[in-house]
Enzyme design. Structure first.
Site, PDB file in Angstrom:
ATOM      1  N   GLU A 264      40.425  33.486  45.552  1.00  0.00           N
ATOM      2  CA  GLU A 264      40.363  34.593  45.641  1.00  0.00           C
ATOM      3  C   GLU A 264      41.145  35.267  46.249  1.00  0.00           C
ATOM      4  O   GLU A 264      41.076  35.163  47.886  1.00  0.00           O
ATOM      5  CB  GLU A 264      39.049  35.612  45.704  1.00  0.00           C
ATOM      6  N   CYS A 298      39.710  43.920  49.111  1.00  0.00           N
ATOM      7  CA  CYS A 298      40.747  42.750  47.998  1.00  0.00           C
ATOM      8  C   CYS A 298      40.355  43.714  46.850  1.00  0.00           C
ATOM      9  O   CYS A 298      41.436  43.811  46.161  1.00  0.00           O
ATOM     10  CB  CYS A 298      40.069  41.328  48.269  1.00  0.00           C
TER      11      CYS A 298
END
Length: 527
Positions: A264, A298
């Protein structure tokens, strides 16, 4: 008033100081024989803890120890493996103040944002503890031929997972990935970011107390340049959350060994405000979407697109709310935004904002550091007039900065939203949810939230979460979040007849019979 400061009196900090005995116990869980490193507190810049450093030989020893522990662990029924994690959910709730203090001290974030980490670990752990036995259990699959071929799918653990977790959400993005890996029957060698090791060590300490075998989760501490290669060279699977640059390096490194991985990575996430949006609700949502954890998230929003008919009204509401955000090095839930975690993040944010302003961007709110509050504070910042030549336009900022843009139509804004090498998260705001869903389906992102910034999709643990394009490979959460830590095996048994012509039947006739069988299975919906 701009960015109200919350008092950070030393007495308040002293009340939440981490006990030396706790820090010593947590440090004892690090697999290390090297020197030591001092971890600073972002709130103050002063020393927070001292941790031992792992050597490359320590990493190899950690894998050997983990493999030995994993043999016995993998033989346990899944219902036995989940027991420490079911206990963990209740204990997390009862002892949440401990972990909130640790998260705040090592990251500098506001308490409400540390609380999101606690919620994520508790809810994600409960999700997998309730479902692991079913997800990992044997499954019947359709055989080659009805009745005579019986096929089962089995799931086996990978072995020892190498997991690298980031500094921005250390408790959440470390523990919530390790939990399903352990439930799946693996051991884990975990390298948390050096700055934010304490929350992972606290989780490990807690799980050992609750019955997890001591050697199953190994924590290593050190510079990736020193211990990264032995970690990647020995892992049976690699899970990484971090920068796109780091993800590329890991993928290239493990490619020679054909080892699986999930990544990720970064994002430059868009938020789209449609012309029918509730402006008050959307402005409040934008504050959360853009400035949670000082933008060090994020999935946070860095690009905000507003329909031209409502742009001025929305911008005014947003700017008023941003200017009223309460900043501070504080352990109260009243504080709305805390500190950045690293000096390098402060430098990146400062550089991008100053470069954008020099190139013609307008500062609508914020735009400056706040050393009066602590060494790493930067005001929540809203910019307008950001253009393509500015670094802030396309590059990930990972700080409390959002660029505001106007648009005319849906095709235009979808094109803008997708004009990025990233594809992690997006947000759409509208009173017409059906309209929002149609637009969301056109956005190239792994998750899209409607009338929320990031939390609705991220906390939907039954659905996969991850990125497309340069935002990652693989998913966390949902079935994939635990099955990725397994090897799948198909076992098929043949009964009554063999897969060859019976008796002396000519092969040509046998071939015709099989062909007719295909049509019959289609007709009677056997296939």
């Amino acid at each position: 008033m701009t960015n109200t400061a919350v008092s950070s009196a030393s007495s308040t900090l002293d009340q939440h100081a981490l006990a030396p005995a706790l820090l010593e116990r947590l440090a004892s869980h690090v697999t290390a024989t090297g020197g030591a490193i001092t971890i600073p507190a972002p709130f103050t810049g002063e020393a927070l803890a001292e941790l031992p450093l792992t050597t490359d030989e320590d990493v190899r020893r950690a894998f050997d120890t983990a493999r030995e522990a994993q043999r016995g662990w993998s033989c346990l029924p899944v219902k036995d493996r989940v027991r420490p994690f079911l206990r963990m959910v209740d204990t997390l709730v009862d002892r949440r103040e401990e972990i909130l203090d640790i998260i705040q001290w090592e990251t500098g974030k506001a308490r409400r944002h540390a609380y999101e980490e606690f919620l994520d670990v508790a809810m994600c752990t409960l999700y997998y503890a309730r479902r692991a036995a079913k997800l990992l259990g044997p499954r019947r699959r359709q055989g080659a031929l009805p009745i005579v071929t019986r096929t089962r799918e089995l799931r086996h653990p990978k072995g020892v997972v190498g997991l690298i977790s980031p500094w921005n959400y250390p408790f959440s993005l470390g523990t919530s990935d390790i939990v399903p890996a352990l439930m799946a029957g693996n051991a884990v060698v975990h390298k948390p970011d050096t700055q934010t090791c304490l929350s992972s060590l606290w989780a490990l300490d807690l799980l050992i107390e609750l019955g997890l075998p001591k050697n199953l989760w190994q924590v290593i501490v050190g510079d990736p340049a020193e211990i990264g290669d032995p970690l990647l060279d020995n892992a049976d699977y690699v899970a990484f959350t971090g920068s796109t640059r780091g993800g590329r390096t890991i993928a290239a490194k493990v490619a020679d060994r054909l080892v699986g991985y999930s990544l990720e990575l970064g994002g430059k996430n868009p938020m789209i405000v449609l012309d029918d949006a509730d402006l008050d609700r959307t402005a409040r949502g934008a504050v959360r979407a853009c400035f949670t954890n000082a933008g060090q998230l994020c999935v946070s929003i860095e690009r905000l697109y507003v329909h031209e008919h409502i742009y001025d009204a929305f911008a005014a509401k947003l700017v008023d709310q941003v200017k009223a955000i309460k900043l501070g090095a504080d352990f109260s839930f009243d504080t709305q935004m805390g500190s950045l975690t690293y000096q390098r993040q402060l430098e990146t944010v400062t550089r991008q904002v100053e470069q954008a302003v020099r190139a013609g961007a307008d500062v609508l709110a914020g735009g400056r550091s706040r050393p009066d509050l602590g060494p790493l504070f930067f005001e929540p910042t809203v910019l307008a007039g950001v253009t393509g030549e500015m670094e802030l336009c396309a590059g990930e900022t990972f700080g409390p900065v959002v660029a505001l843009y106007s648009y005319r139509g849906e095709d235009e804004v979808v094109a803008h939203a997708n004009d990025t090498p990233y594809g992690l998260n997006a947000s759409v705001w509208t009173r017409d949810v059906a309209r929002g869903r149609r637009l969301a389906a056109r956005i190239h992102a792994g998750t899209v939230n409607i009338n929320e910034g990031y939390g609705a999709a991220f906390a939907s643990y039954d659905a996969p979460m991850g990125g497309v394009k340069q935002s990652g490979v693989g998913r966390r959460h949902g079935a994939e979040g635990i099955l990725k830590y397994t090897e799948v095996q198909a076992i098929a048994s043949q009964h009554y007849v063999d897969l060859e012509p019976p008796g002396s039947m000519p092969y040509g006739r046998y071939a015709d019979m099989l062909a007719s069988t295909i049509k019959a299975m289609k007709r009677f919906r056997i296939r």
